[in-house]
Every structure is written in structure tokens, then in C-alpha cells.
Design an enzyme around this catalytic site. Structure first.
Site, PDB file in Angstrom:
ATOM      1  N   HIS A  14     -10.312   6.109  -2.208  1.00  0.00           N
ATOM      2  CA  HIS A  14      -9.307   6.637  -1.286  1.00  0.00           C
ATOM      3  C   HIS A  14      -7.970   6.809  -1.999  1.00  0.00           C
ATOM      4  CE1 HIS A  14      -6.965   2.922   0.436  1.00  0.00           C
ATOM      5  NE2 HIS A  14      -7.147   2.809  -0.840  1.00  0.00           N
ATOM      6  N   CYS A  33      -2.218   2.334  -4.553  1.00  0.00           N
ATOM      7  CA  CYS A  33      -3.056   3.108  -3.637  1.00  0.00           C
ATOM      8  C   CYS A  33      -2.595   4.559  -3.536  1.00  0.00           C
ATOM      9  CB  CYS A  33      -3.121   2.449  -2.258  1.00  0.00           C
ATOM     10  SG  CYS A  33      -4.308   1.081  -2.202  1.00  0.00           S
ATOM     11  N   HIS A  39      -8.741   6.077  -6.212  1.00  0.00           N
ATOM     12  CA  HIS A  39      -9.177   4.814  -6.820  1.00  0.00           C
ATOM     13  C   HIS A  39     -10.158   4.192  -5.843  1.00  0.00           C
ATOM     14  CE1 HIS A  39      -6.120   3.761  -3.949  1.00  0.00           C
ATOM     15  NE2 HIS A  39      -6.740   2.597  -3.811  1.00  0.00           N
ATOM     16  N   HIS A  41     -12.295   0.818  -3.861  1.00  0.00           N
ATOM     17  CA  HIS A  41     -12.297  -0.569  -3.394  1.00  0.00           C
ATOM     18  C   HIS A  41     -13.734  -0.979  -3.089  1.00  0.00           C
ATOM     19  CE1 HIS A  41      -7.967  -1.105  -2.917  1.00  0.00           C
ATOM     20  NE2 HIS A  41      -7.916   0.079  -2.358  1.00  0.00           N
ATOM     21  N   ASP A  79     -20.349   4.617   2.232  1.00  0.00           N
ATOM     22  CA  ASP A  79     -20.650   4.037   0.918  1.00  0.00           C
ATOM     23  C   ASP A  79     -20.702   5.127  -0.161  1.00  0.00           C
ATOM     24  OD1 ASP A  79     -21.266   1.940  -0.825  1.00  0.00           O
ATOM     25  OD2 ASP A  79     -23.424   2.312  -0.628  1.00  0.00           O
ATOM     26  N   HIS A  80     -19.982   4.878  -1.246  1.00  0.00           N
ATOM     27  CA  HIS A  80     -19.904   5.809  -2.381  1.00  0.00           C
ATOM     28  C   HIS A  80     -19.274   7.149  -2.005  1.00  0.00           C
ATOM     29  CE1 HIS A  80     -22.386   2.799  -4.247  1.00  0.00           C
ATOM     30  NE2 HIS A  80     -22.293   3.411  -5.398  1.00  0.00           N
ATOM     31  N   GLU A 125     -10.386  -5.334   2.305  1.00  0.00           N
ATOM     32  CA  GLU A 125     -10.203  -4.322   1.264  1.00  0.00           C
ATOM     33  C   GLU A 125     -10.216  -4.961  -0.121  1.00  0.00           C
ATOM     34  OE1 GLU A 125      -7.471  -0.625   1.622  1.00  0.00           O
ATOM     35  OE2 GLU A 125      -6.371  -2.064   0.404  1.00  0.00           O
TER      36      GLU A 125
HETATM   37 NI    NI Z   1      -6.343   1.382  -2.166  1.00  0.00          NI
END
Ligand code: NI
Length: 135
Positions: A14, A33, A39, A41, A79-80, A125
């Protein structure tokens, strides 16, 4: 009243960004972020339901059914994925913060829980920060 929680994991990319702000202000507010090229998480999701156990089965909800709802409505969709770009039920322009994601996840799961009540969606997160949403 008894509570039952299922843990699931997913990872996703995200970026937090406000288009109308300068790069400097985005970096100042969102820190890492706001990295322009996204990037990732490793998220941990806890879904908690509540109610009274069924007198015959002793269950609030069959754990297999709860797992299937979470997988089908959330994990398979996130996911992914890139949360800013890839997920139809995340509105364009919505900040993909832990807070907003917990609300979106609640909205996906809530209509599918028939046998008992959804109590909490907790989304971690990182190991140091999480949100909880109670509807
Ligand atoms: Ni982030």
C-alpha cells in the site's frame, strides 16, 4: 456470552498519500508509508464473534464456516495485492490505513455471519500497532 476469535494472515502493498499535498508534506505526515513506489506489510487479522453456544454442537459458529467466510471475503481478496490499486471493494482514494481497512473488512464479513454476532475486527499492521473496530 462467549467470544470466539480466529486469526488469519495476509500480506499486501500500500501507500498513504494525499494527492493535493506536496511530496514533503506527504512524507512528513505518513512517513515511510508515503513511499512513492509502495511498500508491504505482513498483516494479522483477528475476527471475533460472540453469542451463546448452540446447545447441541457447543459452538457459536462452526469454525470451518468462520474460516471460509474470512478466507473468501477478505484473505483471498487482499493477500498479495496492492491495496491502493487491486481491490474492488476498497474505494478509490480511500486511505489504506489500518483504521480504514478494519472498517472495510468488517463490512465484508458482517453480512455473512448469521449464526452469531460479529464482535470485533482487529487488524495488526506491525507487531507494534493495531486497530480494533466494533461496528
Ligand atoms: Ni504502510
Amino acid at each position: 456470552m462467549v467470544f470466539l476469535t480466529r486469526r488469519s494472515r495476509f500480506n499486501a502493498a500500500h501507500k498513504l498519500w494525499v494527492k493535493d499535498w506536496s511530496d514533503e508534506k506527504n512524507m512528513e505526515i505518513f512517513g515511510k508509508c508515503a513511499n512513492p513506489n509502495f511498500h508491504g506489510h505482513n498483516y494479522t487479522l483477528y475476527v471475533t464473534v460472540k453469542g451463546e453456544p448452540d446447545p447441541v454442537t457447543g459452538m457459536l459458529i462452526n469454525a470451518k464456516d468462520l474460516a471460509a467466510i474470512i478466507k473468501g471475503e477478505v484473505i483471498d481478496k487482499l493477500d498479495h495485492k496492492n491495496l491502493n490499486l487491486d481491490v474492488p471493494f476498497i474505494p478509490e482514494g480511500m486511505q489504506t490505513t489500518c483504521e480504514n481497512l478494519a472498517i472495510v473488512i468488517w463490512q465484508r464479513i458482517h453480512p455473512k455471519i448469521q449464526q452469531c454476532q460479529l464482535h470485533c475486527v482487529r487488524l495488526e499492521e506491525t507487531e507494534n500497532i493495531y486497530t480494533e473496530y466494533f461496528g
